[in-house]
Scaffold this motif. Sequence first.
Motif, PDB file in Angstrom:
ATOM      1  N   GLY A 110       0.781  -1.073  -0.056  1.00  0.00           N
ATOM      2  CA  GLY A 110      -0.133  -0.252  -0.019  1.00  0.00           C
ATOM      3  C   GLY A 110       0.652   1.339   0.014  1.00  0.00           C
ATOM      4  O   GLY A 110       1.895   1.179   0.246  1.00  0.00           O
ATOM      5  N   ARG A 111       0.138   2.505  -0.235  1.00  0.00           N
ATOM      6  CA  ARG A 111       0.691   3.577  -0.242  1.00  0.00           C
ATOM      7  C   ARG A 111      -0.136   4.548  -0.019  1.00  0.00           C
ATOM      8  O   ARG A 111      -1.397   4.732  -0.478  1.00  0.00           O
ATOM      9  CB  ARG A 111       1.583   4.045  -1.537  1.00  0.00           C
ATOM     10  N   LEU A 112       0.093   5.884   0.589  1.00  0.00           N
ATOM     11  CA  LEU A 112      -0.601   7.066   0.658  1.00  0.00           C
ATOM     12  C   LEU A 112      -1.251   7.539  -0.494  1.00  0.00           C
ATOM     13  O   LEU A 112      -0.497   7.662  -1.587  1.00  0.00           O
ATOM     14  CB  LEU A 112       0.228   8.220   1.437  1.00  0.00           C
ATOM     15  N   GLY A 113      -2.516   7.729  -0.516  1.00  0.00           N
ATOM     16  CA  GLY A 113      -3.173   8.147  -1.796  1.00  0.00           C
ATOM     17  C   GLY A 113      -3.823   9.485  -1.865  1.00  0.00           C
ATOM     18  O   GLY A 113      -2.942  10.654  -1.536  1.00  0.00           O
ATOM     19  N   ILE A 114      -4.953   9.667  -2.343  1.00  0.00           N
ATOM     20  CA  ILE A 114      -5.327  11.006  -2.544  1.00  0.00           C
ATOM     21  C   ILE A 114      -6.719  11.223  -1.630  1.00  0.00           C
ATOM     22  O   ILE A 114      -7.339  10.429  -1.519  1.00  0.00           O
ATOM     23  CB  ILE A 114      -5.617  11.134  -4.103  1.00  0.00           C
ATOM     24  N   GLU A 115      -6.864  12.528  -1.649  1.00  0.00           N
ATOM     25  CA  GLU A 115      -8.354  12.874  -1.421  1.00  0.00           C
ATOM     26  C   GLU A 115      -9.336  12.670  -2.310  1.00  0.00           C
ATOM     27  O   GLU A 115      -9.488  12.876  -3.539  1.00  0.00           O
ATOM     28  CB  GLU A 115      -8.134  14.469  -1.131  1.00  0.00           C
ATOM     29  N   ARG A 116     -10.753  12.855  -1.804  1.00  0.00           N
ATOM     30  CA  ARG A 116     -11.838  12.593  -2.893  1.00  0.00           C
ATOM     31  C   ARG A 116     -11.900  13.699  -3.658  1.00  0.00           C
ATOM     32  O   ARG A 116     -12.305  13.700  -4.772  1.00  0.00           O
ATOM     33  CB  ARG A 116     -12.944  12.199  -1.934  1.00  0.00           C
ATOM     34  N   ALA A 117     -11.489  14.760  -2.992  1.00  0.00           N
ATOM     35  CA  ALA A 117     -11.805  16.126  -4.019  1.00  0.00           C
ATOM     36  C   ALA A 117     -10.172  16.325  -4.876  1.00  0.00           C
ATOM     37  O   ALA A 117     -10.531  17.349  -5.567  1.00  0.00           O
ATOM     38  CB  ALA A 117     -11.739  17.424  -3.006  1.00  0.00           C
ATOM     39  N   SER A 118      -9.512  15.590  -4.946  1.00  0.00           N
ATOM     40  CA  SER A 118      -8.210  15.697  -5.746  1.00  0.00           C
ATOM     41  C   SER A 118      -8.583  15.656  -7.182  1.00  0.00           C
ATOM     42  O   SER A 118      -9.639  14.997  -7.829  1.00  0.00           O
ATOM     43  CB  SER A 118      -7.387  14.444  -5.465  1.00  0.00           C
ATOM     44  N   ALA A 119      -7.947  16.486  -8.026  1.00  0.00           N
ATOM     45  CA  ALA A 119      -8.085  16.663  -9.492  1.00  0.00           C
ATOM     46  C   ALA A 119      -7.716  15.269 -10.026  1.00  0.00           C
ATOM     47  O   ALA A 119      -8.050  15.192 -11.248  1.00  0.00           O
ATOM     48  CB  ALA A 119      -7.311  17.911 -10.142  1.00  0.00           C
ATOM     49  N   HIS A 120      -6.912  14.424  -9.352  1.00  0.00           N
ATOM     50  CA  HIS A 120      -6.625  13.283  -9.977  1.00  0.00           C
ATOM     51  C   HIS A 120      -7.473  11.979  -9.593  1.00  0.00           C
ATOM     52  O   HIS A 120      -7.141  10.908  -9.873  1.00  0.00           O
ATOM     53  CB  HIS A 120      -5.108  12.841  -9.426  1.00  0.00           C
ATOM     54  N   TYR A 121      -8.518  12.409  -8.889  1.00  0.00           N
ATOM     55  CA  TYR A 121      -9.434  11.199  -8.785  1.00  0.00           C
ATOM     56  C   TYR A 121      -9.669  10.208  -9.705  1.00  0.00           C
ATOM     57  O   TYR A 121      -9.509   9.093  -9.674  1.00  0.00           O
ATOM     58  CB  TYR A 121     -10.695  11.787  -8.154  1.00  0.00           C
ATOM     59  N   TYR A 122     -10.192  10.731 -10.973  1.00  0.00           N
ATOM     60  CA  TYR A 122     -10.592   9.827 -11.913  1.00  0.00           C
ATOM     61  C   TYR A 122      -9.477   9.125 -12.421  1.00  0.00           C
ATOM     62  O   TYR A 122      -9.511   8.040 -12.939  1.00  0.00           O
ATOM     63  CB  TYR A 122     -11.230  10.532 -13.046  1.00  0.00           C
ATOM     64  N   HIS A 123      -8.226   9.799 -12.340  1.00  0.00           N
ATOM     65  CA  HIS A 123      -7.053   9.157 -13.132  1.00  0.00           C
ATOM     66  C   HIS A 123      -6.918   7.798 -11.920  1.00  0.00           C
ATOM     67  O   HIS A 123      -6.521   6.853 -12.631  1.00  0.00           O
ATOM     68  CB  HIS A 123      -5.848  10.186 -13.007  1.00  0.00           C
ATOM     69  N   GLY A 124      -6.687   7.881 -10.780  1.00  0.00           N
ATOM     70  CA  GLY A 124      -6.674   7.178  -9.617  1.00  0.00           C
ATOM     71  C   GLY A 124      -7.813   5.805 -10.081  1.00  0.00           C
ATOM     72  O   GLY A 124      -7.136   4.707 -10.199  1.00  0.00           O
ATOM     73  N   ILE A 125      -8.890   6.026 -10.335  1.00  0.00           N
ATOM     74  CA  ILE A 125      -9.835   5.217 -10.500  1.00  0.00           C
ATOM     75  C   ILE A 125      -9.383   4.289 -11.583  1.00  0.00           C
ATOM     76  O   ILE A 125      -9.500   3.023 -11.694  1.00  0.00           O
ATOM     77  CB  ILE A 125     -11.227   5.968 -10.686  1.00  0.00           C
ATOM     78  N   VAL A 126      -8.971   5.008 -12.820  1.00  0.00           N
ATOM     79  CA  VAL A 126      -8.831   4.156 -13.883  1.00  0.00           C
ATOM     80  C   VAL A 126      -7.535   3.289 -13.758  1.00  0.00           C
ATOM     81  O   VAL A 126      -7.425   2.168 -14.194  1.00  0.00           O
ATOM     82  CB  VAL A 126      -8.612   5.159 -15.194  1.00  0.00           C
ATOM     83  N   ALA A 127      -6.589   3.900 -13.286  1.00  0.00           N
ATOM     84  CA  ALA A 127      -5.205   3.333 -12.729  1.00  0.00           C
ATOM     85  C   ALA A 127      -5.564   1.993 -12.194  1.00  0.00           C
ATOM     86  O   ALA A 127      -4.848   0.855 -12.217  1.00  0.00           O
ATOM     87  CB  ALA A 127      -4.276   4.032 -12.082  1.00  0.00           C
ATOM     88  N   VAL A 128      -6.406   2.124 -10.896  1.00  0.00           N
ATOM     89  CA  VAL A 128      -6.704   0.961 -10.178  1.00  0.00           C
ATOM     90  C   VAL A 128      -7.373   0.039 -10.760  1.00  0.00           C
ATOM     91  O   VAL A 128      -7.196  -1.171 -10.608  1.00  0.00           O
ATOM     92  CB  VAL A 128      -7.171   1.358  -8.773  1.00  0.00           C
ATOM     93  N   SER A 129      -8.322   0.430 -11.719  1.00  0.00           N
ATOM     94  CA  SER A 129      -9.090  -0.477 -12.540  1.00  0.00           C
ATOM     95  C   SER A 129      -8.275  -1.415 -13.438  1.00  0.00           C
ATOM     96  O   SER A 129      -8.478  -2.571 -13.739  1.00  0.00           O
ATOM     97  CB  SER A 129     -10.160   0.026 -13.002  1.00  0.00           C
ATOM     98  N   ALA A 130      -7.000  -0.656 -14.001  1.00  0.00           N
ATOM     99  CA  ALA A 130      -6.226  -1.503 -14.757  1.00  0.00           C
ATOM    100  C   ALA A 130      -5.521  -2.497 -14.127  1.00  0.00           C
ATOM    101  O   ALA A 130      -5.114  -3.492 -14.466  1.00  0.00           O
ATOM    102  CB  ALA A 130      -5.038  -0.706 -15.288  1.00  0.00           C
ATOM    103  N   LEU A 131      -5.328  -2.277 -12.809  1.00  0.00           N
ATOM    104  CA  LEU A 131      -4.839  -3.493 -11.994  1.00  0.00           C
ATOM    105  C   LEU A 131      -5.766  -4.439 -11.453  1.00  0.00           C
ATOM    106  O   LEU A 131      -5.280  -5.613 -10.814  1.00  0.00           O
ATOM    107  CB  LEU A 131      -4.188  -2.806 -10.588  1.00  0.00           C
ATOM    108  N   SER A 132      -6.968  -4.263 -11.221  1.00  0.00           N
ATOM    109  CA  SER A 132      -8.063  -4.973 -10.518  1.00  0.00           C
ATOM    110  C   SER A 132      -8.969  -5.682 -11.511  1.00  0.00           C
ATOM    111  O   SER A 132      -8.889  -5.714 -12.591  1.00  0.00           O
ATOM    112  CB  SER A 132      -8.746  -4.123  -9.781  1.00  0.00           C
TER     113      SER A 132
END
Lengths: 459, 431
Positions: free
Chosen positions: A268-290
């Motif tokens: 694991g690693r420290l991630g982002i706030e829900r309000a982050s501008a990178h939220y949807y980037h994170g959603i797509v990145a994690v979906s590529a792993l899952s």
Amino acid sequence: MSAMPTAPPPRFVPLPKLRETRLANGMRVIAAVRSDERSSLRIPLITALLTFDRGSAGDPPTLAGVAAMTASLLAQGTARRSALELGVAVDAIGARLDKGASFDAMSCVASATVASFPAAFDLLAEMVREPAFAGDEFERIRARSLSDLRLAYSSPSSLARLVANRAISGESEYGHPVAGTVASLSAMQREDVIDFHAHAFRPERATLIIGGDIAAEEAFDLAQRVFGDWSRDAHPDRAPRIATAPPPRRRVVAVDRPEAGRTAIAIGRLGIERASAHYYHGIVAVSALSGYSGRLNQEVRVKRGLSYGAGAQLIARRGPGLIMGSTLVDHKRTIEAVGVMGDALATLVEAPPEGAEMAARKAGLVGSFSRSIETTDGLIGSLADYALYGVPLDELKHYVERIRAVQGVDVRDFADRYIVPNPCIVLVGDISSYREQLHEISDDVTIIEGHDPDLDHTI
Amino acid sequence: MQSPAAVSAFQLDPLPFRERTLVNGLRVISLEDHRSATVAVNVGYRVGGKDDPVGRSGFAHLFEHLMFKGTKNSKAETIDRITEDVGGYNNAYTADDLTNYYEVIPSNYLETILWAEADRLASLVVDETGFHTEREVVIGEYDQRILAEPYGMLGELVTREAYATHPYRRGVIGDPDNLRAATLEDVVAFHSTFYRPDNATLVVVGDFDSAEFDGWVDRYFGVIPTPPAAIPRVADEEPQQMQERRVIHHSASAPLPALQYAWHIGPATDADMPALDLIETLLGMGKSSRLYRNLVYTSQAATNAWAGADWREGPGLFEIRAIASAGHTLAELESLLDAEIESLVRDLVDDEELLKAKTQLYASMVRSRTTYNDIALQLVRSSIVRGTPHALDDDLQRYDRVDAVAIRDAARRTFTVANRTVVEYHPGGAQ
């Protein structure tokens, strides 16, 4: 057999209509009305979700679990009914009443058939507004929570998640376990719960969402009738302290569980706030792993048969959340699996998803979002999330375009910043199989053996 | 018995599905609805753990995994590509009596999925590599679900002991050594024996046009031939149990003791089904249930307690399970559970409690229609385990007709000491 037929364009999905109002006491009320005119199948169910924007992040530093205890105790009796009487009242109308604490919110749900809903909604209000917090019920829930902790600690996977959360979040408001610890639960007093209730459960902190087989006007009338007269004395707010988590560093935390059947791995690693501008980037990145086709499962299960499954999660919070990959493997193949998982995570930077892979991941996200908001409970859950984190409700209409806008380079940058560097690797299992090799993963090794991890303090 | 108002509250129209059978024997059930632009597709085969070849316990479940390995016309994991990659999902499960494959997809992919399901029924291909990889995955699943979970062995121990002769005793997950002995020839033989149109039920629920759907079914499934050989059926009867059976198990990973009872009951078509489902509800559903009230709440002897009727095509089991709280013993759990059983056998349930249980069952039937796939899953199960999807039509009336005497009579027939199997699950490792 003929060749595989190709699919025509997607069919049109009507979005639910949303209406909202605010009661004089500050409570926000949202009605989610489904357009069911195209359905041959009426589902006579209504659900109401009431959330408050204070949660376990507001637990006092030495009293992890106050929010969770408060939630549990809501079902243990009111000013008018004992715990058993409340249980009978709920079951007699076939309703479901749920309550829970997360780091950022307290939530209560009532769901019932149309005929029973008004009675269920009254019970929800009674539970929230007039909890008894009786002393004997407090002791009962304390004892049960301590038993539940033993069960959670006996599962390598759940213990690994708790340890990773503490190691990564440190002393921040998100470091402790929501459910508390043996020490914190033992030290807690009934007054702590009463105090938490007084500051968290207030109409001006509340959002009420009603959806299902009900008209908006009827939902608003019910809200006004049941919550319109709710007011509370002033009580000092305890906004969650926003302490910072420690800077991420590459490390291993190994918890010895000689009796465990397999070793749980959490990276694991420290991630982002829900309000982050990178939220949807994170959603797509994690979906590529899952998922079954995700990169983690492909490498760990499909190519090597190391595990029954592997995946990743993005947990976004009001403050920085977590990103975590996890799996469960044969003790003897633990070191190998850690290497394989690390390599799979790194591919997001070396070769971010493009073309068919990217299209597939995005379609998966859009599809799963669409299926979720097609059910009343899923729709209400998404709206509650928006309300809690200050996202406009019409995000529902924009979800699809926001996902489609994410590019490979966004995923690469996100992974390069939040997923790949300096991970915390937690292992829970029979470490005698790999103790000598732990230094191959990192120079920074913490071994916890002979006792349970102390989750009241940073690891 | 009930006030008219209470009776009228239980309103639920039967599911408006269509049913037809193709010339090759495939049963097709469909329910058209346009609440959303998705569709659920289920293909249930009447083959499960009880049909595992001798010496191959767990084979039906292993076979389920192999159905994803490709066909003459498509590569391995094609089903994943045309579900996950277009925004849907797929999965499958193997039970004692059936194996069900299902997909939930955007509705414009319905024809594609029907093609793919027909294709793997007609022309599955499995090679040595795929077979060996998937066999290891299934053994890993055994390790994860049975060995690694603190109470994972409990269910296995119950069925192994409760059934003396019926193949149900082998369970579904099976035996890793048996799986290691399986060969590619077993796979081919199993597919040709059980994967045929007249052993399958296709259920589709959601956003489609019925006429167009019928055409696709005829085109893709209608052409699959039916082999002449009869389908082998398990005909074993479980002999009546004459005295209590008891298993004492020591588990290294269980933190607290657990106790499980199992009594033999009839098949899913048994006349006692509604009464026993109501007993399950009285005992185990909600905070007002008897087990919660008496074992978890009042005595605090259990952290949780659960009751369930496991209905099967053949003889089933009624089970109760309780996990002790810290500091409480199995002996305490046993005497508390026995008191609950005695009460069901001795006393008539009062009107208020019976109405409560019926209301709870009604609400769960309404909830079980929440998604298209929820509906499809129950249509498949009813078709195979109860012989017809129409068994669901009258369940509400069946429950409503049960009175307190019927409940007591069903309890008396079922809950005898001679008819029960007890598993004591002790923490503390093998001895």
